[in-house]
Design a protein around this motif. Structure first.
Motif, PDB file in Angstrom:
ATOM      1  N   VAL A   1       1.186  -1.289   0.045  1.00 24.97           N
ATOM      2  CA  VAL A   1       0.108   0.301   0.963  1.00 24.97           C
ATOM      3  C   VAL A   1       0.811   1.064  -0.153  1.00 24.97           C
ATOM      4  O   VAL A   1       1.147   2.436  -0.678  1.00 24.97           O
ATOM      5  CB  VAL A   1      -0.580   0.195   1.581  1.00 24.97           C
ATOM      6  CG1 VAL A   1      -1.569   1.079   1.856  1.00 24.97           C
ATOM      7  CG2 VAL A   1      -2.090  -1.128   1.278  1.00 24.97           C
ATOM      8  N   LEU A   2       2.022   1.374   0.986  1.00 18.00           N
ATOM      9  CA  LEU A   2       2.601   2.379   1.423  1.00 18.00           C
ATOM     10  C   LEU A   2       3.691   2.771  -0.371  1.00 18.00           C
ATOM     11  O   LEU A   2       3.729   3.427  -0.612  1.00 18.00           O
ATOM     12  CB  LEU A   2       4.113   2.704   1.947  1.00 18.00           C
ATOM     13  CG  LEU A   2       3.192   2.389   3.628  1.00 18.00           C
ATOM     14  CD1 LEU A   2       4.636   2.335   4.497  1.00 18.00           C
ATOM     15  CD2 LEU A   2       2.767   3.263   3.978  1.00 18.00           C
ATOM     16  N   ASN A   3       3.610   1.577  -0.974  1.00 20.18           N
ATOM     17  CA  ASN A   3       4.112   1.811  -1.999  1.00 20.18           C
ATOM     18  C   ASN A   3       3.764   2.338  -3.185  1.00 20.18           C
ATOM     19  O   ASN A   3       3.828   3.494  -4.544  1.00 20.18           O
ATOM     20  CB  ASN A   3       5.153   0.557  -2.713  1.00 20.18           C
ATOM     21  CG  ASN A   3       5.473   0.371  -4.102  1.00 20.18           C
ATOM     22  OD1 ASN A   3       6.474   1.506  -4.596  1.00 20.18           O
ATOM     23  ND2 ASN A   3       6.320  -0.431  -4.397  1.00 20.18           N
ATOM     24  N   ARG A   4       2.552   1.691  -3.177  1.00 22.53           N
ATOM     25  CA  ARG A   4       1.357   1.936  -4.241  1.00 22.53           C
ATOM     26  C   ARG A   4       0.725   4.206  -4.259  1.00 22.53           C
ATOM     27  O   ARG A   4       0.844   4.095  -4.961  1.00 22.53           O
ATOM     28  CB  ARG A   4       0.474   1.736  -4.369  1.00 22.53           C
ATOM     29  CG  ARG A   4      -0.159   0.268  -4.861  1.00 22.53           C
ATOM     30  CD  ARG A   4      -1.300  -0.029  -5.010  1.00 22.53           C
ATOM     31  NE  ARG A   4      -2.088  -0.661  -4.556  1.00 22.53           N
ATOM     32  CZ  ARG A   4      -2.480  -1.517  -3.512  1.00 22.53           C
ATOM     33  NH1 ARG A   4      -0.595  -2.527  -3.820  1.00 22.53           N
ATOM     34  NH2 ARG A   4      -2.500  -1.527  -2.222  1.00 22.53           N
ATOM     35  N   ASN A   5       1.008   4.269  -3.151  1.00 23.55           N
ATOM     36  CA  ASN A   5       1.149   5.763  -2.831  1.00 23.55           C
ATOM     37  C   ASN A   5       1.934   6.117  -3.032  1.00 23.55           C
ATOM     38  O   ASN A   5       1.835   7.603  -2.230  1.00 23.55           O
ATOM     39  CB  ASN A   5       0.117   5.667  -1.387  1.00 23.55           C
ATOM     40  CG  ASN A   5      -0.949   4.718  -1.423  1.00 23.55           C
ATOM     41  OD1 ASN A   5      -2.410   5.821  -2.069  1.00 23.55           O
ATOM     42  ND2 ASN A   5      -1.449   3.778  -1.277  1.00 23.55           N
TER      43      ASN A   5
END
Ligand code: ASP
Ligand code: MG
Length: 452
Positions: A338-342
């Motif tokens: 999630v952190l990477n996608r965002n």
């Protein structure tokens, strides 16, 4: 050859630009490539122009543009002595302003602002200022050539946070900039901006002109990259917060990297990456008071020592605890995905058996991010925090480091600690209310005895 980068405050007005001319003169025998930032506040104004236009307020946007144009006009009128020169540069600047107006009209009509258009608008700040500097250098008798960064700075298409495509950029630097230097000419170009392979202007993130200088230095195998700014070099803490700070004369690549990573404003966090690979030294110098500055280079940093304290405000802490206690690794994997996608650049993390806390700059916090994390676990966000980071070498072996830091912090509430992943930093997450007093106390404790 050397790269000389001048930041926004180093060319903010006529006096500052005169200093730039003088400094470049003094280094003319070293084959300089001069990298220029937009004049102080210009990028903020351009961002504001874009945002104002996006609300449909074309006139409001044009008002800011008029002010920006006038600021450049005043510099041209007072800096360039030859009328012909002044007229030529005014003409170019007029053209740029007309181009911005067309972009503004489009944005205002559609009430839609894409990162691509924001970058196109923001790219003008550096183009405007570098035109003026190049003309002033020529007037002073130097053979200075203005070169658009689009001729060599090829980036990916992450508008607003683009990254250079190094092999393309190096090749183009060799075919466009190097021949100028070989002819004994001085190349003047822009920081901050680049171009995609399909010809769209990009920017590499706010304050990234330092990064541009480092990319150019690495691409051309420069002997040295100079960052001319408004402080004497890297200091033991921010002088606006702490009294009695000291300048650091020499620092290692790794220490400088950690400092910029944890928020030292003197260097953009990506700056050290290209130069470190090539072992090119970086010198940080004050354009208003040239002195010895700070030299960042390969140096022996094998003895335990504290070098500097960096404070970063507007930090958020994101906590997440899984709904179900299944597989730890799956939970962490989910969080990192999630952190990477965002696109969240984490400053530090800590984990317990099942809990996760990550900290990052508040401007990256979105409802979307929180929503996605809620599906993985109970998520909470705490704002109004500051990180205080102590940077040095072999910190675990610095005598009584922890005791001194915690004694100085007294009754402060520490929300999180990150230590050990590298021996070069100790990060403490604190509430922002008393951060000034806390950093002063820690600075006193660590540097009063002359340990810097
Ligand atoms: N002009 C850009 C900014 O203000 C880049 C820089 O100055 O480094 O963010
Ligand atoms: Mg800067």
């Amino acid at each position: 050859m050397i790269v000389m980068k001048f930041g926004g405050t180093s060319n903010q007005d006529v006096a500052a630009m005169r200093r730039v001319v003088k400094i470049v003169h003094e280094h003319r025998s070293q084959a300089p490539v001069v990298v220029i930032s937009a004049i102080a506040q210009a990028t903020n104004q351009l961002e504001m122009i874009a945002r104002t236009a996006a609300t449909g307020d074309r006139e409001g946007a044009e008002e800011i543009l008029t002010d920006l144009f006038a600021r450049h006009g005043t510099i041209i009128d007072n800096l360039l002595t030859s009328r012909a020169n002044a007229r030529e540069i005014e003409g170019i600047i007029h053209e740029y302003v007309s181009e911005i107006k067309i972009l503004v009209q489009g944005v205002a009509a559609l009430r839609e602002l894409t990162p691509r258009t924001t970058d196109a608008i923001c790219s003008y700040g550096e183009r405007l200022s570098s035109r003026i500097v190049a003309a002033a250098l020529r007037e002073s008798g130097l053979d200075a050539v203005w070169i658009d960064a689009k001729e060599f700075m090829i980036t990916d298409d992450r508008f607003g946070n683009a990254r250079p495509l190094m092999s393309h950029t190096s090749r183009l630097l060799h075919s466009t900039v190097l021949p100028l230097l070989e002819q004994g000419r001085i190349a003047v170009t822009q920081g901050f901006i680049g171009i995609t392979q399909t010809g769209r202007y990009t920017t590499m993130g706010r304050e990234s002109s330092d990064y541009s200088a480092s990319i150019i230095g690495a691409g051309l195998n420069a002997r040295l990259v100079q960052i001319w700014t408004d402080v004497d070099g890297i200091l033991t803490a921010d002088p606006r917060i702490v009294e009695g700070v000291r300048k650091i004369n020499e620092i290692s690549f790794e220490e400088a990297f950690e400092l910029s990573y944890f928020g030292a404003k003197v260097l953009h966090p990506s700056t050290m990456v290209p130069v470190m690979e090539k072992k090119i030294s970086v010198q940080i110098l004050n354009s208003t008071q040239p002195g010895s500055g700070t030299l960042v280079s390969i140096m022996d940093d094998s003895s335990p020592r504290v070098r500097s304290i960096v404070v970063k405000n507007n930090v958020v802490a994101l906590r997440c605890a899984p709904h179900e206690r299944n597989d730890q690794y799956l939970f962490w994997e989910g969080i990192y995905n999630v952190l990477n996608r965002n696109g969240i650049p984490l400053s530090a993390i800590a984990t317990s058996e099942y809990g996760f806390i990550g900290i990052f700059d508040e401007r990256y916090l979105t409802d979307g991010l929180q929503g996605e994390l809620q599906t993985l676990g109970t998520t909470s966000v705490e704002k109004g925090l500051s990180s205080l980071c102590i940077v040095g070498s072999r910190l675990p072996e610095v005598k009584a480091l922890m005791a001194s830091v915690f004694a100085a912090l007294g009754s402060a509430t520490v929300r999180m600690i990150s230590f050990g992943a590298s021996e070069r930093s100790l990060l403490l997450l604190l509430q922002s209310e008393n951060i000034k007093g806390e950093v002063q106390a820690v600075h006193r404790a660590l540097f009063a005895a002359g340990t810097a």
